[in-house]
Structure formats: C-alpha cells, structure tokens
Design a protein around this motif. Structure first.
Motif, mmCIF file in Angstrom:
data_model
loop_
_atom_site.group_PDB
_atom_site.id
_atom_site.type_symbol
_atom_site.label_atom_id
_atom_site.label_comp_id
_atom_site.label_asym_id
_atom_site.label_seq_id
_atom_site.Cartn_x
_atom_site.Cartn_y
_atom_site.Cartn_z
ATOM 1 N N VAL A 197 0.839 -1.190 0.000
ATOM 2 C CA VAL A 197 0.000 0.000 0.000
ATOM 3 C C VAL A 197 0.878 1.246 0.000
ATOM 4 C CG1 VAL A 197 -0.266 -0.158 2.514
ATOM 5 C CG2 VAL A 197 -1.824 1.284 1.220
ATOM 6 N N PHE A 198 0.594 2.170 -0.889
ATOM 7 C CA PHE A 198 1.320 3.442 -0.974
ATOM 8 C C PHE A 198 0.717 4.420 0.031
ATOM 9 C CE2 PHE A 198 1.377 7.799 -2.737
ATOM 10 C CZ PHE A 198 2.754 8.012 -2.754
ATOM 11 N N THR A 199 1.558 4.931 0.938
ATOM 12 C CA THR A 199 1.071 5.853 1.969
ATOM 13 C C THR A 199 1.811 7.192 1.935
ATOM 14 O OG1 THR A 199 2.545 4.821 3.599
ATOM 15 C CG2 THR A 199 0.278 4.014 3.514
ATOM 16 N N GLY A 200 2.184 7.639 0.759
ATOM 17 C CA GLY A 200 2.760 8.972 0.589
ATOM 18 C C GLY A 200 4.019 9.191 1.387
ATOM 19 N N PHE A 201 3.883 10.009 2.425
ATOM 20 C CA PHE A 201 5.004 10.298 3.326
ATOM 21 C C PHE A 201 4.830 9.620 4.687
ATOM 22 C CE2 PHE A 201 5.049 13.697 0.230
ATOM 23 C CZ PHE A 201 6.401 13.865 -0.051
ATOM 24 N N GLY A 202 3.773 8.787 4.807
ATOM 25 C CA GLY A 202 3.517 8.148 6.104
ATOM 26 C C GLY A 202 3.274 9.179 7.185
ATOM 27 N N TRP A 203 2.563 10.256 6.814
ATOM 28 C CA TRP A 203 2.511 11.443 7.672
ATOM 29 C C TRP A 203 1.085 11.745 8.132
ATOM 30 C CZ3 TRP A 203 5.446 14.003 10.684
ATOM 31 C CH2 TRP A 203 5.200 15.323 11.050
ATOM 32 N N LYS A 204 0.974 12.104 9.392
ATOM 33 C CA LYS A 204 -0.289 12.557 9.959
ATOM 34 C C LYS A 204 -0.012 13.788 10.809
ATOM 35 C CE LYS A 204 -4.206 11.102 12.831
ATOM 36 N NZ LYS A 204 -4.791 9.990 13.631
ATOM 37 N N ASP A 205 -0.733 14.894 10.501
ATOM 38 C CA ASP A 205 -0.509 16.168 11.191
ATOM 39 C C ASP A 205 -1.831 16.663 11.771
ATOM 40 O OD1 ASP A 205 0.398 18.567 12.129
ATOM 41 O OD2 ASP A 205 0.610 19.512 10.160
ATOM 42 N N SER A 206 -1.931 16.680 13.084
ATOM 43 C CA SER A 206 -3.179 17.067 13.742
ATOM 44 C C SER A 206 -3.500 18.547 13.553
ATOM 45 C CB SER A 206 -3.106 16.743 15.238
ATOM 46 O OG SER A 206 -2.001 17.421 15.835
ATOM 47 N N ILE A 207 -2.478 19.367 13.318
ATOM 48 C CA ILE A 207 -2.704 20.814 13.173
ATOM 49 C C ILE A 207 -3.334 21.137 11.807
ATOM 50 C CG2 ILE A 207 -1.611 23.088 13.070
ATOM 51 C CD1 ILE A 207 0.515 22.024 14.996
ATOM 52 N N SER A 208 -2.740 20.617 10.749
ATOM 53 C CA SER A 208 -3.255 20.909 9.401
ATOM 54 C C SER A 208 -4.376 19.968 8.993
ATOM 55 C CB SER A 208 -2.134 20.821 8.373
ATOM 56 O OG SER A 208 -1.658 19.479 8.262
ATOM 57 N N GLY A 209 -4.473 18.846 9.695
ATOM 58 C CA GLY A 209 -5.475 17.848 9.342
ATOM 59 C C GLY A 209 -5.031 16.884 8.269
ATOM 60 N N TYR A 210 -3.783 17.022 7.799
ATOM 61 C CA TYR A 210 -3.269 16.113 6.776
ATOM 62 C C TYR A 210 -3.127 14.706 7.365
ATOM 63 C CZ TYR A 210 -0.225 14.147 3.188
ATOM 64 O OH TYR A 210 0.296 13.356 2.206
ATOM 65 N N ASN A 211 -3.565 13.689 6.611
ATOM 66 C CA ASN A 211 -3.508 12.332 7.137
ATOM 67 C C ASN A 211 -3.366 11.342 5.987
ATOM 68 O OD1 ASN A 211 -3.724 9.912 8.450
ATOM 69 N ND2 ASN A 211 -5.790 10.253 9.250
ATOM 70 N N ASP A 212 -2.180 10.747 5.838
ATOM 71 C CA ASP A 212 -1.930 9.776 4.774
ATOM 72 C C ASP A 212 -2.674 8.463 4.978
ATOM 73 O OD1 ASP A 212 -0.274 10.830 2.735
ATOM 74 O OD2 ASP A 212 1.462 10.816 4.073
ATOM 75 N N PHE A 213 -3.270 8.251 6.164
ATOM 76 C CA PHE A 213 -3.889 6.957 6.479
ATOM 77 C C PHE A 213 -5.415 7.027 6.565
ATOM 78 C CE2 PHE A 213 0.050 7.596 8.989
ATOM 79 C CZ PHE A 213 0.903 6.890 8.154
ATOM 80 N N GLU A 214 -5.969 8.179 6.289
ATOM 81 C CA GLU A 214 -7.406 8.347 6.443
ATOM 82 C C GLU A 214 -8.168 7.358 5.556
ATOM 83 O OE1 GLU A 214 -10.732 11.945 6.524
ATOM 84 O OE2 GLU A 214 -8.683 12.329 5.871
ATOM 85 N N GLY A 215 -9.031 6.567 6.212
ATOM 86 C CA GLY A 215 -9.852 5.594 5.494
ATOM 87 C C GLY A 215 -9.127 4.348 5.047
ATOM 88 N N MET A 216 -7.877 4.194 5.456
ATOM 89 C CA MET A 216 -7.064 3.048 5.003
ATOM 90 C C MET A 216 -6.872 2.054 6.151
ATOM 91 S SD MET A 216 -5.351 1.361 2.785
ATOM 92 C CE MET A 216 -5.315 2.517 1.420
ATOM 93 N N ASP A 217 -7.201 0.801 5.903
ATOM 94 C CA ASP A 217 -6.963 -0.266 6.863
ATOM 95 C C ASP A 217 -5.567 -0.854 6.585
ATOM 96 O OD1 ASP A 217 -6.987 -2.353 8.628
ATOM 97 O OD2 ASP A 217 -8.459 -3.560 7.515
ATOM 98 N N LEU A 218 -4.650 -0.652 7.505
ATOM 99 C CA LEU A 218 -3.265 -1.105 7.321
ATOM 100 C C LEU A 218 -3.018 -2.519 7.841
ATOM 101 C CD1 LEU A 218 -1.313 2.142 8.298
ATOM 102 C CD2 LEU A 218 -1.687 1.234 6.005
ATOM 103 N N GLN A 219 -4.021 -3.131 8.442
ATOM 104 C CA GLN A 219 -3.831 -4.437 9.072
ATOM 105 C C GLN A 219 -3.274 -5.463 8.075
ATOM 106 O OE1 GLN A 219 -4.460 -4.888 12.426
ATOM 107 N NE2 GLN A 219 -3.436 -6.861 12.203
ATOM 108 N N GLY A 220 -2.084 -6.007 8.405
ATOM 109 C CA GLY A 220 -1.470 -7.048 7.599
ATOM 110 C C GLY A 220 -0.860 -6.585 6.297
ATOM 111 N N LYS A 221 -0.844 -5.296 6.063
ATOM 112 C CA LYS A 221 -0.317 -4.766 4.798
ATOM 113 C C LYS A 221 1.115 -4.262 4.966
ATOM 114 C CE LYS A 221 -4.843 -3.468 2.927
ATOM 115 N NZ LYS A 221 -5.647 -4.046 4.031
ATOM 116 N N VAL A 222 1.815 -4.085 3.856
ATOM 117 C CA VAL A 222 3.163 -3.507 3.841
ATOM 118 C C VAL A 222 3.053 -2.087 3.305
ATOM 119 C CG1 VAL A 222 5.480 -3.631 2.877
ATOM 120 C CG2 VAL A 222 4.303 -5.736 3.562
#
Length: 508
Positions: free
Chosen positions: A128-153
């Motif tokens: 799974v491609f996750t961009g920068f693997g980045w989550k920022d609570s201030i800007s709201g940016y989230n590379d994982f939003e809606g993505m289930d990472l369980q068992g994935k690379v």
C-alpha cells in the motif's frame, strides 16, 4: 630516660616518613621486548586476530599471552565463553514482488535494514502506498485516512509534504521517522518499506546502511526475541521500478506536496515479501587473566586491574590483513612488559594485581562485559581499572585526517588520560606520575569516550577507571596499522606511567 625514648620515637617516625617519601624505582622495561611482542601479535600469520579466521589467529594470540604471562610468574586463568555471531546470508536475502497472473520479480539490491541485527528479518503482505507516512493534527493532513493497514506492507517516503515542497526532505530526521513508523506498525501494518529522498544531493544512504548492517554482528547471549522492527530502506529508483514507468513514484510525491492532499492507495494485485537472512553461529573465545597476589594478608583480597583487548578486525574481502599493531597489540605488549616489571619487585604490592587481556572488544566490548559479570575479584573490591587501548603512536602530518576529532593522535610528550570521578586520588596520582616522566596528560576527552572502550563496563559499575591512549591515527582500522609505525620509546613511557600509578593504587 624519657628524653631518649621520645628521641627514639621521633627518629623512627622520621625514618618511616623518609622511606615512604622516597620515589619508587621503576624496574627495567625493555623496548626490545615490546617489539618482540608486537612482531608476533601483529604478524600476517595471525590474520588480524578476529573470531572465525581460518588459522584461528585469535587463539594463537591468547596462547602467546598465556606463555609470556607465565614467564612473569603470573597465575594464568583462561575465562572461556561462547560468542554468538551472525553473518549476512546473501543467498537467502531478497525482496520479492508477486503481481498479476503469478508473475514474480525478485530483487537482491537497492534495499537494506535500518540497523544491525542478529535474527533474520522478514515480513510480507499487500503493498500500500502511503505517501510520506505522515499525519498532522494541526493541518489535518492524514496519509492513512480511510485506510486499513492491518497485515499490509506500507511504502512511503522519508520527510513530510512540507519538507519535500521546501526542498529539505533529504535531511533524514531519525526521531521523526521512528515516530512515523511506530504509528504505522501500531495500526497493524506487517512491515514498512521506507524510501530514501529524491532530493538528496547524493543518495548514498542505502550504501551506508548496507556497510553497517551487512557486517558480522556479535552478542554474548541470545535474547528471547530481538527488538527488531520490520522495516527496510529502499532507493527512489527501486520505488519507481515498483510503481511502473514514467517515474510514477516521483510524480506521486510531487503531486501530494503541491496539492497538500493525501493520495494513499493499495497497489493493484501486488504482494511483497521481504527477507534479510542471517547465519547464526557460536564461537568459543576467551579472556586471559594473569594474577599477581598481593603481599598484605587482608588487602590482597582487593585488586588493581590493568586491561587491554587483544582482538582486532581480521581481514577484508580482498584478503588484506588488518594487523592492528597499534590497535591493540600495543596495549597487549605494554601489559606484558608491565607484568614483567612488577615481577622484578623484591616485595610485591599490598593489593593483588589482575592483568586482564580481553577479547571481542571490536565486536562490542563483549569480553570486558563478560568479565564484569564474572569477575575474578568482586568489582566492589576492585580499587581501579587502568585500560590501555592504542598506546604506540606519535603524531605525524598524515594523521591530520583526524583533526576534527577530539582524539587525534598525540605528540611524543603527550597522552590522553581519560579518568572518571569515583576516586579523585586517581587523577592526582596520574598527574604526579606524568610530571615525573615528563608527560603532559590530556583530560579533555568528552564524557562519551567513557562508553567507547573496555573501561566502560568498570565505569558503569562505579569502579574508578583510567583509560590511556595515544589517539587515532591515519591507520586506524586500516591494513596499514603495522609495526613499522610503532614508537616503542613511547610505549615504554606508557608502561612506566602505568607502573607508577599502579604502585600507588596497590599500596594506599
């Protein structure tokens, strides 16, 4: 009558004080013997005194030390223990991509573990491609939003969208990358492929990691489970290969950083399997200990430790021998002559002296660690440890390659004297001995050097410690560290310094 009695007591006190005040005579220390020792220990025939060489040069060095120590009437003890080694298994190391219709592509390079490891590192899962693997609570940016990472690379780039946009993503922030990885693994990911920066002026990160992680690693005891994170680093060129033609990896990152919007997706029909295999073996090694028993009925239960490691780094792939004349045949030879000097004394010191030649220093201070856990004299009864590590060189202009280091090799009349603060008198005695010998002690080494050589395992157990060294040279850990550049007159002075300080420690 009373006057005569007082006069007698006064005279006795004066004679006692005068006898104590007399400087101790330094026994003969032979430069020829020092040369003889290093000629053997730093010869090609010992193949660099490392574990696992074909001629077992490390064992040959141990036998030589035992023989020479016996000639100084030391009680010789061999402290044998297993050393667990782990070497890369290149044949069974790969990164495999399984795609459409069962097609498999196997890669053998352009990826590496992030740190040295003993066990085999492996993981697998849907990519799974996750961009920068980045989550920022201030800007709201989230590379994982809606993505289930369980068992994935998860595969993602170092840095953040902001650092990429500003052109600074080549600056690897280890703390930031660790926090990113921890969040992804906590979310259930099976593993991570961390891609190095597109913007680095020269992306040699993978080469550096390979040099660091593919060498042999050593431990004393196997752990129940090594704390090994399922992460490998890979190059942008490798990522572009995974994602198809036209530099899709690069275009994807540029799009994310420009828009400030995540573009996370599961790669179609792609499974990844990563395996970095290691071969684990057990080798028997030994510390050599020479005991000179003290002369005092009670104080002989205490000891002064003189220590030097006798191993080195072996040979390289080209068959070149790293003889380690300075590192640390010089320390070994100095201890042998120091033992011979103490053996010349008509009356032995009050406390016992332990001459400790440790192994596996180059593997991670493992010989001294083993001794600290299995001491011949309890560490609470060890009044001090004096460690010798590289004591045979004098500054030459070619050594200026170390001019940015706080430990560049010293001139003839100078020596590094690293001392901890568990016994202030140790520094006083060192100063006094240096003054007598015309040596200039240098106490300026940063505190981190208390953790770098074998004295560390005494220091961490609060044993007073003094480490003596002439410093780093241009030949440090090079095949050129040979006997031809050793200064035996400098080694003799180091041995004399050890003797004078040792006499004080053994008799106070």
């Amino acid at each position: 009558m009373r006057f005569k009695k007082y006069y007698f007591l006064l005279l006795l006190a004066f004679l006692t004080f005068n006898a104590q005040a007399q400087p101790v005579n330094i026994p003969t220390i032979s430069e020829e013997q020092l040369k003889r020792h290093i000629s053997f220990l730093a010869s090609d025939s010992l193949q660099g005194r490392a574990p696992g060489t074909s001629v077992r040069g490390l064992n040959m060095a141990a036998k030589y030390i035992e023989k020479m120590g016996s000639e100084s009437s030391l009680q010789i003890l061999s402290q044998t223990f297993p050393l667990i080694s782990s070497q890369p298994d290149e044949k069974n190391t790969f990164l495999k991509i399984s795609g459409k219709k069962g097609k498999e592509t196997v890669y053998k390079k352009n990826f590496a573990a992030l740190k040295p490891h003993i066990e085999t590192l492996g993981f697998s899962g849907e990519l799974v491609f996750t961009g920068f693997g980045w989550k920022d609570s201030i800007s709201g940016y989230n590379d994982f939003e809606g993505m289930d990472l369980q068992g994935k690379v998860a595969i993602y780039s170092v840095g953040t969208p902001e650092s990429f946009r500003e052109g600074f993503s080549y600056l690897w922030n280890s703390s930031q990358e660790y926090q990113k990885a921890k969040k992804i693994l906590d979310a259930g990911a099976a593993g991570i492929i961390l891609v190095t920066s597109l913007q680095a002026p020269r992306d040699n990160t993978i080469q550096q990691l390979e040099q660091w992680t593919k060498k042999s690693n050593y431990i004393l005891e196997p752990s129940n489970k090594e704390n090994l994170l399922p992460i490998v680093a890979a190059t942008p060129a490798f990522a572009n290969t995974l994602f198809g033609k036209n530099n899709k990896w690069e275009r994807q990152l540029k799009s994310i950083s420009k828009k400030g919007t995540p573009e996370t997706f599961i790669t179609k029909n792609k499974e990844v399997q990563v395996k970095l295999s290691r071969k684990v073996e057990e080798t028997e090694v030994q510390n050599i200990i020479g005991i000179m028993e003290g002369s005092h009925p009670q104080l002989k239960e205490e000891c002064v430790v003189f220590m030097a490691h006798y191993d080195h780094v072996g040979m390289n792939e080209l068959g070149e021998v790293f003889n380690g004349a300075d590192d640390n045949a010089s320390g070994v030879a100095t201890l042998l002559e120091l033992a011979a000097a103490f053996a010349q004394l008509a009356k032995k010191p009050k406390r016992s002296i332990a001459f400790l030649w440790v192994t596996a220093e180059e593997a991670g201070l493992l010989g001294s660690e083993y001794y600290s856990k299995n001491p011949v004299f309890p560490l609470k009864k060890t009044v001090a440890c004096i460690n010798l590590d590289m004591v045979g060189r004098v500054y030459e202009p070619r050594d200026s390659v170390w001019n940015q280091s706080p430990k560049q090799v010293k001139k003839f009349n100078e020596i590094y004297t690293l001392v901890n603060d568990f016994n202030p008198r140790l520094k006083e005695w060192t100063d006094s001995a240096c003054s007598r010998l015309g040596l200039i002690p240098d106490y300026s080494l940063p505190g981190k050097f208390l953790h770098i050589s074998d004295h560390y395992h005494f220091h961490r157990n609060q044993v007073p410690a003094l480490s003596l060294s002439t410093g780093y040279t241009a030949d440090y850990h090079q095949p050129s560290d040979d006997i031809s550049r050793i200064r035996f007159d400098k080694m003799k002075r180091v041995a004399e310094l050890c003797f004078l300080v040792g006499v004080e420690l053994a008799n106070f």
